[in-house]
Design a protein around this motif. Sequence first.
Motif, PDB file in Angstrom:
ATOM      1  N   LEU A   1      51.238  40.338  53.693  1.00  0.00           N
ATOM      2  CA  LEU A   1      51.417  39.752  52.124  1.00  0.00           C
ATOM      3  C   LEU A   1      50.744  38.499  51.986  1.00  0.00           C
ATOM      4  O   LEU A   1      50.008  38.359  51.117  1.00  0.00           O
ATOM      5  N   LEU A   2      51.016  37.637  53.133  1.00  0.00           N
ATOM      6  CA  LEU A   2      50.370  36.278  52.994  1.00  0.00           C
ATOM      7  C   LEU A   2      48.758  36.344  53.352  1.00  0.00           C
ATOM      8  O   LEU A   2      48.044  35.899  52.436  1.00  0.00           O
ATOM      9  N   ILE A   3      48.437  37.262  54.274  1.00  0.00           N
ATOM     10  CA  ILE A   3      46.944  37.341  54.436  1.00  0.00           C
ATOM     11  C   ILE A   3      46.291  37.950  53.144  1.00  0.00           C
ATOM     12  O   ILE A   3      45.310  37.497  52.689  1.00  0.00           O
ATOM     13  N   ALA A   4      47.074  39.276  52.749  1.00  0.00           N
ATOM     14  CA  ALA A   4      46.221  39.576  51.151  1.00  0.00           C
ATOM     15  C   ALA A   4      46.240  38.515  50.067  1.00  0.00           C
ATOM     16  O   ALA A   4      45.357  38.539  49.485  1.00  0.00           O
ATOM     17  N   VAL A   5      47.311  37.724  50.000  1.00  0.00           N
ATOM     18  CA  VAL A   5      47.272  36.786  48.937  1.00  0.00           C
ATOM     19  C   VAL A   5      46.341  35.588  49.069  1.00  0.00           C
ATOM     20  O   VAL A   5      45.380  35.199  48.252  1.00  0.00           O
ATOM     21  N   ILE A   6      46.172  35.199  50.469  1.00  0.00           N
ATOM     22  CA  ILE A   6      45.065  34.217  50.737  1.00  0.00           C
ATOM     23  C   ILE A   6      43.775  34.756  50.727  1.00  0.00           C
ATOM     24  O   ILE A   6      42.851  34.132  49.954  1.00  0.00           O
TER      25      ILE A   6
ATOM     26  N   VAL B   1      42.835  37.162  48.717  1.00  0.00           N
ATOM     27  CA  VAL B   1      42.413  37.444  47.199  1.00  0.00           C
ATOM     28  C   VAL B   1      42.321  36.007  46.466  1.00  0.00           C
ATOM     29  O   VAL B   1      41.344  35.936  45.753  1.00  0.00           O
ATOM     30  N   MET B   2      43.149  35.107  46.650  1.00  0.00           N
ATOM     31  CA  MET B   2      42.914  33.731  46.247  1.00  0.00           C
ATOM     32  C   MET B   2      41.454  32.813  46.668  1.00  0.00           C
ATOM     33  O   MET B   2      41.065  32.448  45.757  1.00  0.00           O
ATOM     34  N   LEU B   3      41.230  33.143  47.884  1.00  0.00           N
ATOM     35  CA  LEU B   3      39.956  32.601  48.495  1.00  0.00           C
ATOM     36  C   LEU B   3      38.944  33.173  47.761  1.00  0.00           C
ATOM     37  O   LEU B   3      37.879  32.722  47.570  1.00  0.00           O
ATOM     38  N   ARG B   4      38.865  34.542  47.693  1.00  0.00           N
ATOM     39  CA  ARG B   4      37.626  35.365  47.030  1.00  0.00           C
ATOM     40  C   ARG B   4      37.330  34.852  45.461  1.00  0.00           C
ATOM     41  O   ARG B   4      36.446  34.393  45.045  1.00  0.00           O
ATOM     42  N   ILE B   5      38.617  34.710  44.910  1.00  0.00           N
ATOM     43  CA  ILE B   5      38.660  34.334  43.505  1.00  0.00           C
ATOM     44  C   ILE B   5      37.979  32.898  43.277  1.00  0.00           C
ATOM     45  O   ILE B   5      37.281  32.565  42.443  1.00  0.00           O
ATOM     46  N   ALA B   6      38.320  32.012  44.058  1.00  0.00           N
ATOM     47  CA  ALA B   6      38.050  30.591  44.050  1.00  0.00           C
ATOM     48  C   ALA B   6      36.559  30.597  44.352  1.00  0.00           C
ATOM     49  O   ALA B   6      35.563  29.964  43.721  1.00  0.00           O
ATOM     50  N   ILE B   7      36.032  31.176  45.593  1.00  0.00           N
ATOM     51  CA  ILE B   7      34.554  31.306  45.761  1.00  0.00           C
ATOM     52  C   ILE B   7      33.618  31.760  44.802  1.00  0.00           C
ATOM     53  O   ILE B   7      32.872  31.375  44.469  1.00  0.00           O
ATOM     54  N   ARG B   8      34.249  32.891  44.243  1.00  0.00           N
ATOM     55  CA  ARG B   8      33.358  33.479  43.073  1.00  0.00           C
ATOM     56  C   ARG B   8      33.009  32.630  42.042  1.00  0.00           C
ATOM     57  O   ARG B   8      32.246  32.570  41.337  1.00  0.00           O
ATOM     58  N   ARG B   9      34.586  31.705  41.526  1.00  0.00           N
ATOM     59  CA  ARG B   9      34.463  31.120  40.470  1.00  0.00           C
ATOM     60  C   ARG B   9      33.315  29.849  40.637  1.00  0.00           C
ATOM     61  O   ARG B   9      32.832  29.361  39.560  1.00  0.00           O
ATOM     62  N   ALA B  10      33.516  29.221  42.067  1.00  0.00           N
ATOM     63  CA  ALA B  10      32.717  28.171  42.014  1.00  0.00           C
ATOM     64  C   ALA B  10      31.130  28.449  42.125  1.00  0.00           C
ATOM     65  O   ALA B  10      30.430  27.745  41.654  1.00  0.00           O
TER      66      ALA B  10
ATOM     67  N   ALA C   1      40.016  39.544  56.261  1.00  0.00           N
ATOM     68  CA  ALA C   1      41.250  40.048  56.067  1.00  0.00           C
ATOM     69  C   ALA C   1      41.908  41.550  56.254  1.00  0.00           C
ATOM     70  O   ALA C   1      43.080  41.741  56.898  1.00  0.00           O
ATOM     71  N   ALA C   2      40.989  42.507  56.116  1.00  0.00           N
ATOM     72  CA  ALA C   2      41.385  43.790  56.701  1.00  0.00           C
ATOM     73  C   ALA C   2      41.536  43.854  58.254  1.00  0.00           C
ATOM     74  O   ALA C   2      42.416  44.421  58.739  1.00  0.00           O
ATOM     75  N   LEU C   3      40.855  43.148  59.205  1.00  0.00           N
ATOM     76  CA  LEU C   3      40.882  43.236  60.498  1.00  0.00           C
ATOM     77  C   LEU C   3      42.196  42.409  60.828  1.00  0.00           C
ATOM     78  O   LEU C   3      42.894  42.990  61.630  1.00  0.00           O
TER      79      LEU C   3
ATOM     80  N   GLY D   1      45.546  44.051  62.870  1.00  0.00           N
ATOM     81  CA  GLY D   1      46.029  43.289  63.906  1.00  0.00           C
ATOM     82  C   GLY D   1      47.862  43.241  63.731  1.00  0.00           C
ATOM     83  O   GLY D   1      48.393  43.088  64.725  1.00  0.00           O
ATOM     84  N   ALA D   2      48.025  42.912  62.597  1.00  0.00           N
ATOM     85  CA  ALA D   2      49.211  42.694  62.164  1.00  0.00           C
ATOM     86  C   ALA D   2      50.282  44.112  62.577  1.00  0.00           C
ATOM     87  O   ALA D   2      51.465  44.001  62.892  1.00  0.00           O
TER      88      ALA D   2
END
Length: 354
Positions: free
Chosen positions: A48-53, A55-64, A117-119, A123-124
């Motif tokens: 869950l932490l990997i998926a949230v990070i 998604v948030m990182l992708r949204i932040a970079i796309r907005r920037a 994130a998928a890799l 691994g988890a």
Amino acid sequence: MSLSALLAAAPSPEPGGSLDEAAKQAGDAAGWVEENWSTWLNTGLRILLIAVIAVMLRIAIRRALTKLIERMNRSAQAVEGTALGGLLVNAERRRQRSEAIGSVLRSVASFLILGTAALMILGAFQIDLAPLLASAGVAGVALGFGARNLVTDFLSGVFMILEDQYGVGDTIDAGVASGEVIEVGLRVTKLRGDNGEIWYVRNGEVKRIGNLSQGWSTAGVDVQVRPTEDLGRVRTVITEVAGLMAKEDPWNERLWGPVEILGLDSVLLDSMTVRVTAKTMPGKSLSVERELRWRIKQAFDEAGIRMVGGVPAQPDEPSAADPTAGMAAPSAYASTTSPQSLAATPIPPQNLAK
């Protein structure tokens, strides 16, 4: 046999046997769950932490990236209304270039973030990634060989856009086709030819590009006059025509330098060529050449300067009459002894009576 007899003959169940077995199984399951629940919780929270990070990182970079592209477009629109913007900036070209770069950057960022994130999620789950990565590498190599033309077109388009080799509104010569650029894509560039046709040029097929709309252009006009004309007078007339043209609209904006007379380009027995050139706005050289030819022709007609290809020049002195003009061409039949005359002589009749 009666029902009571059947019930008496049936074996009696062992008291407490099935209950004890069920209780044992339930106890084993509860112990297994109690033993592994912390691992499951840790793994779930990690995923869950990997998926949230991600998604948030992708949204932040796309907005920037989107804000960066919008800022680039706003700066282009701010300069568009000025005189400098009209000469140096094409808003549509700038917008398409920025949108293409933003699309590429957003796609690359999404691929890297989501792939990583998928890799990490695999691994988890304690999945061995070595065979998966090896298979992906082999598949990537096979796909690269099969779609090498597509990859070449894409990479060529990316570098063309990043280097700003051409844009919408430019007139280019791409080797395989030439015309005005109407759309720039990552794989295909669309050109409109001189006759209105649309050329779809793959970016990977372009080996060299000649941009006719960057920097400045050169207008060149060759003026052919008779070799007997006065060169000083010819120079004076052309200079006056160029001076008047440079002061009129819209030629005062299209001419970026004075019209220069380079001199005689060639001298022949029946003509001599005067070379005229001028530095013009990019893409306006043809219109300047046509207007300059028009004005030079009118000025030469008014000044009495004859250009090659006009009315033939009359000789200064009348030539003597040709004494043989009224004589007929000699004939072979004038001589009675010539073979032609003998062949045309009728055969005399012969007396066949004996």
